[in-house]
Design a protein around this motif. Sequence first.
Motif, PDB file in Angstrom:
ATOM      1  N   TYR A   1      85.022  80.148 -31.232  1.00  0.00           N
ATOM      2  CA  TYR A   1      84.624  80.100 -29.824  1.00  0.00           C
ATOM      3  C   TYR A   1      85.636  80.810 -28.929  1.00  0.00           C
ATOM      4  O   TYR A   1      86.824  80.907 -29.262  1.00  0.00           O
ATOM      5  N   ASP A   2      85.133  81.270 -27.781  1.00  0.00           N
ATOM      6  CA  ASP A   2      85.961  81.959 -26.795  1.00  0.00           C
ATOM      7  C   ASP A   2      85.799  81.296 -25.430  1.00  0.00           C
ATOM      8  O   ASP A   2      85.715  81.955 -24.419  1.00  0.00           O
ATOM      9  N   ASP A   3      85.714  79.979 -25.410  1.00  0.00           N
ATOM     10  CA  ASP A   3      85.522  79.282 -24.148  1.00  0.00           C
ATOM     11  C   ASP A   3      86.711  78.377 -23.857  1.00  0.00           C
ATOM     12  O   ASP A   3      87.462  77.992 -24.752  1.00  0.00           O
ATOM     13  N   LEU A   4      86.877  78.065 -22.584  1.00  0.00           N
ATOM     14  CA  LEU A   4      88.009  77.271 -22.122  1.00  0.00           C
ATOM     15  C   LEU A   4      87.503  76.188 -21.178  1.00  0.00           C
ATOM     16  O   LEU A   4      86.696  76.457 -20.279  1.00  0.00           O
ATOM     17  N   TYR A   5      87.973  74.964 -21.400  1.00  0.00           N
ATOM     18  CA  TYR A   5      87.570  73.818 -20.591  1.00  0.00           C
ATOM     19  C   TYR A   5      88.812  73.086 -20.080  1.00  0.00           C
ATOM     20  O   TYR A   5      89.885  73.146 -20.716  1.00  0.00           O
ATOM     21  N   VAL A   6      88.645  72.388 -18.960  1.00  0.00           N
ATOM     22  CA  VAL A   6      89.748  71.653 -18.356  1.00  0.00           C
ATOM     23  C   VAL A   6      89.328  70.203 -18.149  1.00  0.00           C
ATOM     24  O   VAL A   6      88.290  69.938 -17.517  1.00  0.00           O
ATOM     25  N   LEU A   7      90.118  69.279 -18.683  1.00  0.00           N
ATOM     26  CA  LEU A   7      89.909  67.856 -18.436  1.00  0.00           C
ATOM     27  C   LEU A   7      90.957  67.405 -17.425  1.00  0.00           C
ATOM     28  O   LEU A   7      92.155  67.464 -17.695  1.00  0.00           O
ATOM     29  N   SER A   8      90.499  66.973 -16.254  1.00  0.00           N
ATOM     30  CA  SER A   8      91.424  66.531 -15.208  1.00  0.00           C
ATOM     31  C   SER A   8      91.540  65.012 -15.226  1.00  0.00           C
ATOM     32  O   SER A   8      90.542  64.289 -15.190  1.00  0.00           O
ATOM     33  N   LEU A   9      92.774  64.542 -15.290  1.00  0.00           N
ATOM     34  CA  LEU A   9      93.083  63.112 -15.223  1.00  0.00           C
ATOM     35  C   LEU A   9      93.770  62.830 -13.893  1.00  0.00           C
ATOM     36  O   LEU A   9      94.490  63.686 -13.378  1.00  0.00           O
ATOM     37  N   PRO A  10      93.530  61.666 -13.298  1.00  0.00           N
ATOM     38  CA  PRO A  10      92.878  60.485 -13.844  1.00  0.00           C
ATOM     39  C   PRO A  10      91.357  60.447 -13.677  1.00  0.00           C
ATOM     40  O   PRO A  10      90.746  59.415 -13.975  1.00  0.00           O
ATOM     41  N   GLY A  11      90.742  61.522 -13.227  1.00  0.00           N
ATOM     42  CA  GLY A  11      89.309  61.509 -12.967  1.00  0.00           C
ATOM     43  C   GLY A  11      88.447  61.536 -14.202  1.00  0.00           C
ATOM     44  O   GLY A  11      87.253  61.227 -14.142  1.00  0.00           O
ATOM     45  N   PHE A  12      89.037  61.923 -15.361  1.00  0.00           N
ATOM     46  CA  PHE A  12      88.282  62.066 -16.616  1.00  0.00           C
ATOM     47  C   PHE A  12      87.042  62.925 -16.398  1.00  0.00           C
ATOM     48  O   PHE A  12      85.942  62.598 -16.837  1.00  0.00           O
ATOM     49  N   VAL A  13      87.243  64.055 -15.715  1.00  0.00           N
ATOM     50  CA  VAL A  13      86.144  64.964 -15.409  1.00  0.00           C
ATOM     51  C   VAL A  13      86.431  66.326 -16.029  1.00  0.00           C
ATOM     52  O   VAL A  13      87.543  66.842 -15.940  1.00  0.00           O
ATOM     53  N   TRP A  14      85.404  66.905 -16.665  1.00  0.00           N
ATOM     54  CA  TRP A  14      85.520  68.197 -17.328  1.00  0.00           C
ATOM     55  C   TRP A  14      85.059  69.328 -16.414  1.00  0.00           C
ATOM     56  O   TRP A  14      84.087  69.188 -15.674  1.00  0.00           O
ATOM     57  N   PHE A  15      85.761  70.462 -16.501  1.00  0.00           N
ATOM     58  CA  PHE A  15      85.372  71.676 -15.799  1.00  0.00           C
ATOM     59  C   PHE A  15      85.341  72.820 -16.814  1.00  0.00           C
ATOM     60  O   PHE A  15      86.255  72.953 -17.631  1.00  0.00           O
ATOM     61  N   ARG A  16      84.292  73.627 -16.732  1.00  0.00           N
ATOM     62  CA  ARG A  16      84.165  74.777 -17.624  1.00  0.00           C
ATOM     63  C   ARG A  16      84.623  76.041 -16.902  1.00  0.00           C
ATOM     64  O   ARG A  16      84.226  76.303 -15.770  1.00  0.00           O
ATOM     65  N   VAL A  17      85.476  76.822 -17.567  1.00  0.00           N
ATOM     66  CA  VAL A  17      85.980  78.063 -16.998  1.00  0.00           C
ATOM     67  C   VAL A  17      84.964  79.175 -17.270  1.00  0.00           C
ATOM     68  O   VAL A  17      84.569  79.392 -18.421  1.00  0.00           O
ATOM     69  N   ASP A  18      84.534  79.871 -16.222  1.00  0.00           N
ATOM     70  CA  ASP A  18      83.545  80.937 -16.379  1.00  0.00           C
ATOM     71  C   ASP A  18      84.136  82.178 -17.028  1.00  0.00           C
ATOM     72  O   ASP A  18      83.464  82.877 -17.790  1.00  0.00           O
ATOM     73  N   ASP A  19      85.395  82.482 -16.728  1.00  0.00           N
ATOM     74  CA  ASP A  19      86.020  83.691 -17.245  1.00  0.00           C
ATOM     75  C   ASP A  19      86.279  83.557 -18.748  1.00  0.00           C
ATOM     76  O   ASP A  19      86.544  82.461 -19.250  1.00  0.00           O
ATOM     77  N   ARG A  20      86.187  84.677 -19.467  1.00  0.00           N
ATOM     78  CA  ARG A  20      86.397  84.690 -20.913  1.00  0.00           C
ATOM     79  C   ARG A  20      87.571  85.596 -21.277  1.00  0.00           C
ATOM     80  O   ARG A  20      87.847  86.578 -20.591  1.00  0.00           O
ATOM     81  N   SER A  21      88.215  85.277 -22.384  1.00  0.00           N
ATOM     82  CA  SER A  21      89.371  86.061 -22.829  1.00  0.00           C
ATOM     83  C   SER A  21      88.958  87.279 -23.631  1.00  0.00           C
ATOM     84  O   SER A  21      89.797  88.143 -23.906  1.00  0.00           O
ATOM     85  N   ASN A  22      87.689  87.345 -24.054  1.00  0.00           N
ATOM     86  CA  ASN A  22      87.189  88.442 -24.904  1.00  0.00           C
ATOM     87  C   ASN A  22      87.907  88.502 -26.243  1.00  0.00           C
ATOM     88  O   ASN A  22      88.122  89.569 -26.812  1.00  0.00           O
ATOM     89  N   GLY A  23      88.286  87.338 -26.747  1.00  0.00           N
ATOM     90  CA  GLY A  23      88.914  87.264 -28.064  1.00  0.00           C
ATOM     91  C   GLY A  23      88.716  85.887 -28.655  1.00  0.00           C
ATOM     92  O   GLY A  23      89.446  84.960 -28.320  1.00  0.00           O
ATOM     93  N   VAL A  24      87.679  85.714 -29.517  1.00  0.00           N
ATOM     94  CA  VAL A  24      87.380  84.389 -30.066  1.00  0.00           C
ATOM     95  C   VAL A  24      88.518  83.948 -30.981  1.00  0.00           C
ATOM     96  O   VAL A  24      89.080  84.746 -31.734  1.00  0.00           O
ATOM     97  N   HIS A  25      88.841  82.656 -30.932  1.00  0.00           N
ATOM     98  CA  HIS A  25      89.958  82.139 -31.708  1.00  0.00           C
ATOM     99  C   HIS A  25      89.698  80.700 -32.150  1.00  0.00           C
ATOM    100  O   HIS A  25      89.203  79.884 -31.380  1.00  0.00           O
ATOM    101  N   SER A  26      90.044  80.419 -33.374  1.00  0.00           N
ATOM    102  CA  SER A  26      90.191  79.047 -33.846  1.00  0.00           C
ATOM    103  C   SER A  26      91.537  78.946 -34.549  1.00  0.00           C
ATOM    104  O   SER A  26      92.067  79.943 -35.037  1.00  0.00           O
TER     105      SER A  26
END
Length: 392
Positions: A154-179
Amino acid sequence: MTGGTDPDANITSGPGVRIPGMVEYEFETQKWTNHTEVGFLQKGEALEDGRAHFVDGLGQDGKNGVVMVLGGGVFALPVTRKGDSRGIIRPDLLLDFNNVTFFDAETKKWYSQTTTGTPPTSRMGHCIADVRSQAGTHEIFVYGGADAGFTESYDDLYVLSLPGFVWFRVDDRSNGVHSHGTCAVVGKRQLLVIGGQNEKDGFPGIWQTKDPLPLGLGIFDMTAMAWKSNGSYDAEAADYRPAEVIEKWYKDGGLNKVQWDSDDVKKMFLATPVNFANEPSSSDKPSSGGSGSSDGNTGGNKGESSKSNTGPVAGGIVGGCIVVLGVIGGWLFWRKRNKKKDSAGASPSAELPVQEPPPPPQGSYEPYEQLKELSDPFVSSGGIRPARRTLK
């Protein structure tokens, strides 16, 4: 430290050996503790390729830390099935990100909390890093990873903000899939991604394909929520501030709408207040600049005072310049005169004396003889029971 595979097991021709439970290392006592039951895994289960990440400033008293467990695959033990042609054995299920389980290192208790927002899809082999804002939030960044069969990265990035326990998805991509790469916070607000592989390349292609990222490095601005297209690192970047969309969520009262799974969880995550009132809004520009009342007039007589002092100030500047020029001229005259004297009296063959180096010390010294082997400063964990997705 939880789960994993016995390094002596032959995973290319056999099922391998998954290790259940969790081990903990205490630095003060220098002792290891084996936890046979993890709490969120059923007896006879093991977690593999999940990620455990320590977040400080939390816990029951709001001062210690918790170990957050995110993603991975759960195996029912013993694993008797064989792997595919690559030796890969699919897990019985993947842990999703709709629920986060965490371990309080002080009380030795496990807790869980339901998340909201846009969470990542279930995955293994992702990388994690976190940063703390001056407003009192913690942002955990989850990048990349692979599916259960390791056929896609996958080439996606997500952010979990605490203490809200809320996820945000980043629209921008790195153009380099990595595991199976590594994430680390560098500087004040940049995320570095290094290493990893594209599972689609297969074996041995995963070791032979060139990384598409510049110099194999991915640089992500955690405040601007954008990848650096040329992979450049900004050494003069301003302090970290949560992205505007994260700040807006808190300012709009999102924390007041959280449905806490228990009073204990609510207490430990609200022990430190979140306050964006005195924080500048998120921006790509450095936060040290800007205009304010200190740049303008602060009193009604300031303009008159400047006018009345113009004559004396100008006279002082001119007089100071004359004195400085006189001193410089005198020094140049003295230097030129002494240079002539030195040239007349110096011998053309004069050389500086050469000092011979001291003889080498007798005997030998091994600087590593006194070193002690240090244990790895790592405390981690694995698995999530409350929210699951069975694989087909």
